[in-house]
Scaffold this motif. Structure first.
Motif: not given
Length: 645
Positions: A379-381, A383-388, A393, A395
């Motif tokens: 889930d953390a990964v 969520a991070k992809r959604e925020r980026e 953001k 590469k």
């Protein structure tokens, strides 16, 4: 197994050449340097060395022959049977066996005569033992003449054999004569085999090479085979039989459907049936050639039925034409692919393939139930992809991105990651240190301005005439004074040379009285050379004023001419006086007339001639006591008596 290279076998000489080479080398390497007055131990050692040297030469040359010729038990069975067909196995082994026997006989002769040499008590007996030993060795070699000639013929034929690798990927062409085997090989490879419209054009094996799937392939063209019993086949046909029996290859059996080869299709198929035992464990292909003349559907019903029967047994039938090249590519691809597959299968079936497969394991898990198990993303990964994605953001840019974008002009920036207190100093110029000091500290910033000032000052001095050339001090001298100065210089040079010669002379010293008298004459001559002392004093004054003879000075004056030294009369007088005071030579004393002296000199030279000749002779010089031995140049001589050593 590597390819055999029979072209490196050394030439086998005849027995006469063999003997000449060995004996000539023995005489050259061990010259006769022995005399009657030598002690017997030295004489025995010398002749023992001759015997052993000759035996070693024979041993080396015969061992080379035995080593370089292939042994039938060690080579591949294909080459062993091929040599049996061409040269007869028994005859070949017998010839090598006789050479081996001769080698051991020569070794035994050497041992026996070296043992006998220890009991010889004179120069004559030592020499006779040496002659007997060398004679027996040469006799043994003369008896091997036929074997040596046979081995030389075998060597010449072996060098002409093609280099066939029995283990590589090979396509073997066989069939009746004149069915198109050589034409098929010329089209398929880079070989150039002779093609003629008559039978048995190819009388030996030919090899060509081609490339397929980045692999090197070997194509062997065999002579034609006739349909009769094995015992009735000749040497040419047996070469093809040997290749079929021993080469692991794909067999391409060619048929002439047009029957222009002189044999109908029934005879050709009968030959194919009789050779079937030789095709065991090999991929077989039946090539129906010359379809440009007779198409397969134009054959009679009986022939078509026989071909269909063969095809039903699993043997592919491929129609081709070497003239129009129709079907050649398909036949090549089909034969090569099947041969590769067969080689892989045979390796897997063998012991080597089993050991390889036992070390390999491919894991293939079986499903335990019907439940789907998709990839798990934390889930953390996620969520991070959604925020980026929401922040837009991008590469992170890396050096690889810069390299791809820059292309060939891109170069790595070594100062990019310097960790300095002041990041602006990363691209400052690096100081250059020499002898512990910074070069930048010695660079004047105003050096260009100072250079301009110096050039301007130099120009003003040149205009003022400060750099005009000084006048030559000798310019004020008259022509007569110049000649006198040159003469003084020459005399001084001669005096210096005389002083050097007196210290390095290599002639008898004159008596003291003569030297005193000679010195007085020299003084008188020197006084006469310049009559007026006042002139000499004036000349010294002139030279002092002109600066001549004081010191060397670099100038652009012309190179002085070389001094010509006159004949030194004083030396000749000294030598003549010393010679007159010495004793009369021995070759002149007691002889008043010139003719008597000449005769005496000639007789003295005649007496010394023999001594001079002996003085020039060395230990290695060969001495021939008798130029023409009587037993060689008198009486009747029979056959072979003139070839004496």
């Amino acid at each position: 197994m590597s390819v055999y290279n029979f072209k490196k076998i050394t030439v086998v000489p005849t027995s006469k050449d063999f003997i000449d080479v060995v004996l000539s080398k023995t005489q050259r390497k061990t010259p006769t340097v022995v005399h009657r007055q030598y002690r017997i131990g030295r004489i025995r050692t010398f002749y023992t060395r001759k015997i052993k040297f000759t035996q070693q030469n024979y041993h080396d040359k015969l061992s080379t022959i035995l080593t370089e010729f292939p042994k039938l038990d060690d080579v591949h069975p294909f080459y062993a049977d091929l040599m049996n067909v061409l040269y007869d196995r028994d005859h070949y082994k017998l010839a090598l066996g006789q050479i081996n026997t001769a080698l051991h006989l020569i070794d035994n002769v050497s041992k026996d005569y070296v043992r006998l040499m220890k009991f010889s008590d004179s120069l004559y007996r030592c020499k006779q033992l040496k002659r007997a030993a060398l004679g027996r060795m040469c006799t043994i070699m003369k008896r091997q003449n036929q074997s040596l000639q046979y081995l030389e013929q075998v060597r010449q034929h072996l060098s002409r054999l093609p280099s066939i690798d029995p283990t590589t990927r090979t396509l073997l062409l066989c069939g009746f004569p004149n069915v198109g085997k050589s034409s098929f090989m010329n089209k398929l490879t880079r070989a150039d085999v002779e093609v003629q419209p008559y039978a048995f054009t190819t009388k030996s094996l030919f090899v060509g090479h081609m490339d397929y799937q980045y692999l090197r392939w070997q194509v062997v063209d065999t002579p034609g085979i006739l349909d009769h019993a094995l015992e009735e086949r000749n040497t040419i046909e047996m070469q093809a039989i040997t290749a079929l029996a021993h080469l692991r290859a794909a067999v391409l059996f060619l048929l002439d459907g047009s029957e222009q080869c002189g044999h109908n299709l029934t005879e050709q198929l009968s030959l194919f049936t009789s050779l079937r035992p030789l095709f065991a464990n090999k991929p077989i292909f039946l090539l129906l050639n010359k379809i440009d003349v007779t198409r397969p559907d134009e054959l009679s019903a009986d022939y078509r039925a026989k071909l269909e029967e063969i095809a039903a047994s699993g043997i592919p039938i491929l129609p081709i034409s070497t003239l129009t090249e129709e079907g050649l590519a398909d036949a090549k691809i089909k034969a090569c692919d099947d041969l590769l597959k067969y080689r892989v299968d045979s390796k897997l079936r063998g012991k080597k393939g089993t050991s390889i497969t036992s070390r390999l394991h491919l894991a293939q898990p079986a499903p335990r139930d019907q439940k789907q198990r998709p990839p798990c993303i934390p889930d953390a990964v996620a969520a991070k992809r959604e925020r980026e994605a929401m922040m837009g953001k991008t590469k992170t840019r890396t050096l690889r991105d810069d390299e791809v974008e820059g292309g060939e002009e891109w170069s790595l920036d070594m100062r990019r990651d310097y960790n300095l207190a002041n990041q602006e100093e990363r691209y400052d110029i690096m100081p250059e240190i020499m002898n512990g000091k910074n070069i930048a500290d010695f660079i004047d910033e105003d050096i260009a301005q100072r250079l301009d000032e110096l050039e301007e000052e130099e120009g003003l001095r040149m205009e003022a005439g400060e750099y005009e050339e000084e006048q030559d001090p000798n310019a004020a001298l008259t022509q007569q004074t110049r000649r006198q100065v040159a003469e003084i210089r020459r005399q001084r040079q001669l005096i210096r040379r005389d002083r050097i010669d007196r210290h390095t002379r290599n002639y008898p010293v004159a008596p003291r009285k003569l030297r005193i008298r000679q010195g007085q004459n020299d003084v008188s001559n020197d006084d006469n050379e310049y009559d007026d002392d006042d002139d000499c004093e004036d000349m010294d004054t002139v030279m002092d004023e002109a600066g001549i003879g004081r010191k060397r000075k670099r100038s652009r004056s012309a190179t002085p001419h070389a001094l010509k030294r006159g004949r030194d009369s004083s030396r000749s007088r000294i030598r003549s006086a010393s010679r007159s005071s010495s004793r009369t030579p021995r070759d002149v004393s007691g002889l008043s007339r010139t003719t008597d002296r000449t005769v005496a000199k000639k007789k003295a030279k005649l007496v010394q001639r023999k001594l001079i000749r002996h003085g020039k002779a060395g230990e290695a010089d060969r001495h021939i006591a008798t130029k023409m031995p009587k037993h060689l140049f008198s009486g009747k001589r029979g056959m072979g008596k003139t070839d004496r050593r």
